[in-house]
Design a protein around this motif. Structure first.
Motif, PDB file in Angstrom:
ATOM      1  N   VAL A 139       0.826  -1.106  -0.136  1.00 18.68           N
ATOM      2  CA  VAL A 139       0.153  -0.121   0.042  1.00 18.68           C
ATOM      3  C   VAL A 139       0.887   1.264   0.034  1.00 18.68           C
ATOM      4  N   PRO A 140       0.598   2.285  -0.692  1.00 20.34           N
ATOM      5  CA  PRO A 140       1.718   3.278  -1.082  1.00 20.34           C
ATOM      6  C   PRO A 140       1.683   4.223   0.284  1.00 20.34           C
ATOM      7  N   GLY A 141       3.033   4.613   0.767  1.00 19.82           N
ATOM      8  CA  GLY A 141       3.114   5.247   1.721  1.00 19.82           C
ATOM      9  C   GLY A 141       3.185   6.676   1.600  1.00 19.82           C
ATOM     10  N   ARG A 142       3.759   7.061   0.330  1.00 18.62           N
ATOM     11  CA  ARG A 142       3.778   8.404   0.010  1.00 18.62           C
ATOM     12  C   ARG A 142       3.748   8.759  -1.374  1.00 18.62           C
ATOM     13  N   VAL A 143       3.150   9.660  -1.870  1.00 17.88           N
ATOM     14  CA  VAL A 143       3.232   9.952  -3.331  1.00 17.88           C
ATOM     15  C   VAL A 143       3.530  11.584  -3.508  1.00 17.88           C
ATOM     16  N   ARG A 144       4.339  11.866  -4.399  1.00 15.94           N
ATOM     17  CA  ARG A 144       4.796  13.176  -4.660  1.00 15.94           C
ATOM     18  C   ARG A 144       4.085  13.325  -6.095  1.00 15.94           C
ATOM     19  N   LEU A 145       3.512  14.662  -6.106  1.00 19.87           N
ATOM     20  CA  LEU A 145       2.743  15.111  -7.428  1.00 19.87           C
ATOM     21  C   LEU A 145       3.445  16.504  -7.868  1.00 19.87           C
ATOM     22  N   GLY A 146       3.537  16.770  -9.135  1.00 21.15           N
ATOM     23  CA  GLY A 146       3.922  17.931  -9.749  1.00 21.15           C
ATOM     24  C   GLY A 146       2.741  18.553 -10.345  1.00 21.15           C
ATOM     25  N   VAL A 147       2.125  19.559  -9.762  1.00 18.73           N
ATOM     26  CA  VAL A 147       1.019  20.383 -10.371  1.00 18.73           C
ATOM     27  C   VAL A 147       1.504  21.782 -11.018  1.00 18.73           C
ATOM     28  N   GLU A 148       0.683  22.045 -11.926  1.00 19.89           N
ATOM     29  CA  GLU A 148       0.855  23.502 -12.695  1.00 19.89           C
ATOM     30  C   GLU A 148      -0.288  24.055 -13.320  1.00 19.89           C
ATOM     31  N   PHE A 149      -0.454  25.410 -12.617  1.00 22.34           N
ATOM     32  CA  PHE A 149      -1.652  26.344 -12.918  1.00 22.34           C
ATOM     33  C   PHE A 149      -1.312  27.388 -14.102  1.00 22.34           C
ATOM     34  N   ARG A 150      -2.007  27.735 -14.886  1.00 25.40           N
ATOM     35  CA  ARG A 150      -1.764  28.824 -15.911  1.00 25.40           C
ATOM     36  C   ARG A 150      -2.718  29.730 -16.189  1.00 25.40           C
ATOM     37  N   ASP A 151      -2.549  30.750 -16.145  1.00 25.45           N
ATOM     38  CA  ASP A 151      -3.913  31.657 -16.645  1.00 25.45           C
ATOM     39  C   ASP A 151      -3.089  33.182 -16.836  1.00 25.45           C
ATOM     40  N   THR A 152      -4.139  33.996 -17.496  1.00 31.81           N
ATOM     41  CA  THR A 152      -3.846  35.378 -18.006  1.00 31.81           C
ATOM     42  C   THR A 152      -3.744  36.154 -16.756  1.00 31.81           C
ATOM     43  N   SER A 153      -4.325  35.968 -15.518  1.00 30.73           N
ATOM     44  CA  SER A 153      -4.851  36.673 -14.421  1.00 30.73           C
ATOM     45  C   SER A 153      -3.738  36.208 -13.190  1.00 30.73           C
ATOM     46  N   ALA A 154      -2.955  36.987 -12.537  1.00 35.30           N
ATOM     47  CA  ALA A 154      -2.294  36.803 -11.298  1.00 35.30           C
ATOM     48  C   ALA A 154      -3.302  36.319 -10.359  1.00 35.30           C
ATOM     49  N   GLY A 155      -4.558  36.935 -10.306  1.00 37.39           N
ATOM     50  CA  GLY A 155      -5.308  36.701  -9.096  1.00 37.39           C
ATOM     51  C   GLY A 155      -5.965  35.340  -9.239  1.00 37.39           C
ATOM     52  N   ALA A 156      -6.228  34.881 -10.433  1.00 35.17           N
ATOM     53  CA  ALA A 156      -7.051  33.473 -10.698  1.00 35.17           C
ATOM     54  C   ALA A 156      -5.862  32.438 -10.440  1.00 35.17           C
ATOM     55  N   LEU A 157      -4.671  32.814 -10.615  1.00 32.43           N
ATOM     56  CA  LEU A 157      -3.347  31.827 -10.200  1.00 32.43           C
ATOM     57  C   LEU A 157      -3.549  31.698  -8.576  1.00 32.43           C
ATOM     58  N   GLU A 158      -3.629  32.938  -7.996  1.00 34.50           N
ATOM     59  CA  GLU A 158      -3.827  32.885  -6.387  1.00 34.50           C
ATOM     60  C   GLU A 158      -5.185  32.049  -6.021  1.00 34.50           C
ATOM     61  N   ALA A 159      -6.222  32.205  -6.633  1.00 29.23           N
ATOM     62  CA  ALA A 159      -7.337  31.462  -6.442  1.00 29.23           C
ATOM     63  C   ALA A 159      -7.188  30.059  -6.290  1.00 29.23           C
ATOM     64  N   ALA A 160      -6.522  29.612  -7.629  1.00 30.46           N
ATOM     65  CA  ALA A 160      -6.254  28.083  -7.946  1.00 30.46           C
ATOM     66  C   ALA A 160      -5.464  27.646  -6.745  1.00 30.46           C
ATOM     67  N   LEU A 161      -4.569  28.249  -6.279  1.00 29.18           N
ATOM     68  CA  LEU A 161      -3.696  27.788  -5.316  1.00 29.18           C
ATOM     69  C   LEU A 161      -4.659  27.477  -3.936  1.00 29.18           C
ATOM     70  N   ALA A 162      -5.379  28.791  -3.700  1.00 28.63           N
ATOM     71  CA  ALA A 162      -6.279  28.403  -2.576  1.00 28.63           C
ATOM     72  C   ALA A 162      -7.222  27.285  -2.676  1.00 28.63           C
ATOM     73  N   ARG A 163      -7.830  27.084  -3.844  1.00 27.18           N
ATOM     74  CA  ARG A 163      -8.793  26.167  -4.192  1.00 27.18           C
ATOM     75  C   ARG A 163      -8.134  24.631  -3.896  1.00 27.18           C
ATOM     76  N   LEU A 164      -6.849  24.688  -4.453  1.00 27.35           N
ATOM     77  CA  LEU A 164      -6.014  23.265  -4.081  1.00 27.35           C
ATOM     78  C   LEU A 164      -5.759  22.922  -2.841  1.00 27.35           C
ATOM     79  N   ALA A 165      -5.650  23.999  -1.788  1.00 27.33           N
ATOM     80  CA  ALA A 165      -5.423  23.928  -0.619  1.00 27.33           C
ATOM     81  C   ALA A 165      -6.598  23.385   0.252  1.00 27.33           C
ATOM     82  N   GLU A 166      -7.772  23.764  -0.391  1.00 27.57           N
ATOM     83  CA  GLU A 166      -8.859  23.329   0.279  1.00 27.57           C
ATOM     84  C   GLU A 166      -9.237  22.035  -0.126  1.00 27.57           C
ATOM     85  N   ALA A 167      -8.869  21.659  -1.775  1.00 29.28           N
ATOM     86  CA  ALA A 167      -9.107  20.083  -1.922  1.00 29.28           C
ATOM     87  C   ALA A 167      -8.079  19.407  -1.078  1.00 29.28           C
TER      88      ALA A 167
END
Length: 423
Positions: free
Chosen positions: A285-313
């Motif tokens: 049974v896996p004990g650790r998993v490392r993921l590499g995630v990337e967000f892209r957008d033309t708005s800096a605010g949208a990128l911050e919102a995506a980070l916040a949503r990822l933290a919630e998830a």
């Protein structure tokens, strides 16, 4: 399509297409791809090829301390700021022959056409092949343009790539000098405009049947390291209801990342690009998993919102799976608007050539967004067949290569005739 024949000079289309193929042969791999990573022997050979073309275009060639290959042509007006054309010639592994390379070679072709036609610009002209745009072997990426703009992070030359080689040694291999990196920086007063011609790397222009793209905004991005810690256990003896399966949590997060863009529309693009499972055994049974995630957008605010949503998830997944999820934002590049005057200039240059154009954002990052920190930037796109890029199937038709270079040449001539604004 009928192209209007004006009085302005045109590039030598056949020569440009031949040179794109010539550079593409350096690092060519079976299956039609190109592997010419920065700092490798293939990169050194490709840089030598471009340097010879620069010399044939009557450009004075040098390599700056940040490893950028620069061809220079003096202007008629003493002290005038330069018109800078550029992109990169390094590739990703098994990439294509057009990404970056086309923009550099088209810039050289513009310079050669001006020389052959006896046209002397008021402004100096510089053509730049920026070093290590793609981030070879885990380097920072866009290293050369960071040096050009004078915004390299402190200690950048001491950083090790993923093979343990210092960036300083990599730079030395291509003629750079880590001890003089500050000398690579250009001042804002030295640049009148920066123009970058590039394949679209998407399918918008092809689907519209439009040959020229006027880039309005270059997308920003943020990389995120996500670690899911569970409890490793025997796959045969650990009951399902007692498991804290790290891969179970990671799988839910992969879907959550996709939903942040595809369903919730928080950002334009969201990708999970890497996944490392520990201990990586079929019967554990896996004990650790490392993921590499990337967000892209033309708005800096949208990128911050995506980070916040990822933290919630992440918190939701941790609670549902009995795991611990750590989210660490990493490297980020801010979105950049192309200069409004240069956008209109490119549109007028296209219209003068009788070429329809479409205004669009760039979904990919480019050296232009780093140069934008010190100069007004404009970007021109030409279609990519099927939207393919960073892959062996990357292709742009010869007529589109020629038309894009003609628009670049016309834009240079138009900007050269425009009075400079003191910055």
């Amino acid at each position: 399509m009928t192209v209007l024949q004006g009085t302005r000079p045109r590039v030598n289309a056949g020569r440009l297409v031949e040179q794109v193929a010539g550079l593409g042969a350096i690092g060519a791999v079976p299956g039609g791809g190109v592997t010419r990573l920065a700092f490798t022997p293939g990169d050194v050979e490709g840089r030598a090829y471009v340097a010879r073309l620069m010399e044939e275009a009557a450009l004075a060639v040098r390599i700056d301390a940040a490893g950028n290959l620069i061809g220079h042509r003096p202007g008629a007006v003493p002290g005038a700021p330069a018109l800078v054309l550029g992109s990169h010639i390094d590739t990703v592994p098994d990439g294509g022959a057009y990404d970056g390379a086309y923009g550099v070679l088209a810039g050289v072709e513009v310079a050669r056409t001006l020389h052959e036609e006896g046209v002397r610009l008021n402004h100096p002209l510089a053509v730049v092949a920026f070093c290590d745009e793609e981030g070879a072997h885990g380097t920072m990426g866009m290293l050369g343009s960071h040096g050009f703009a004078g915004v390299l992070p402190p200690g950048a030359a001491r950083v090790l790539d993923d093979r343990g080689i210092p960036v300083a040694d990599l730079l030395a291999a291509v003629g750079g000098d880590a001890e003089r990196l500050a000398e690579a920086a250009w001042s804002p007063r030295d640049i009148a405009a920066y123009l970058e011609l590039h394949i679209e790397q998407g399918a918008v222009l092809e689907r519209l049947g439009v040959p020229i793209g006027v880039v309005e905004t270059i997308t920003g991005r943020v990389n995120v390291s996500v670690t899911v810690d569970g409890v490793a256990g025997h796959a045969g003896t650990t009951p399902m209801e007692h498991r804290a399966d790290a891969l179970d949590g990671a799988a839910r997060l992969v879907l959550a990342v996709r939903a942040i863009a595809a369903d919730e529309r928080v950002v334009l693009r969201a990708t999970t690009g890497t996944c490392a499972v520990e201990p990586g055994m079929w019967n554990v049974v896996p004990g650790r998993v490392r993921l590499g995630v990337e967000f892209r957008d033309t708005s800096a605010g949208a990128l911050e919102a995506a980070l916040a949503r990822l933290a919630e998830a992440a918190a939701e997944v941790a609670g549902a799976t009995g795991t611990r999820v750590t989210v660490v934002p990493g490297a980020r590049t801010s979105p950049v608007d192309c200069d409004a005057d240069l956008r209109e200039l490119i549109a007028r240059a296209s219209a003068e050539q009788g070429l329809p154009y479409h205004r669009l954002p760039s979904g990919a990052g480019h050296d232009a967004q780093i140069v934008a920190r010190i100069a007004p930037v404009g970007m021109i796109f030409v279609p990519s067949r099927d939207g393919v890029s960073h892959a062996p199937g990357e292709y742009t038709a010869p007529e589109h290569l020629a038309w894009g270079a003609d628009v670049l040449l016309t834009a240079v001539l138009m900007r050269d005739a425009t009075p400079d604004i003191k910055r």
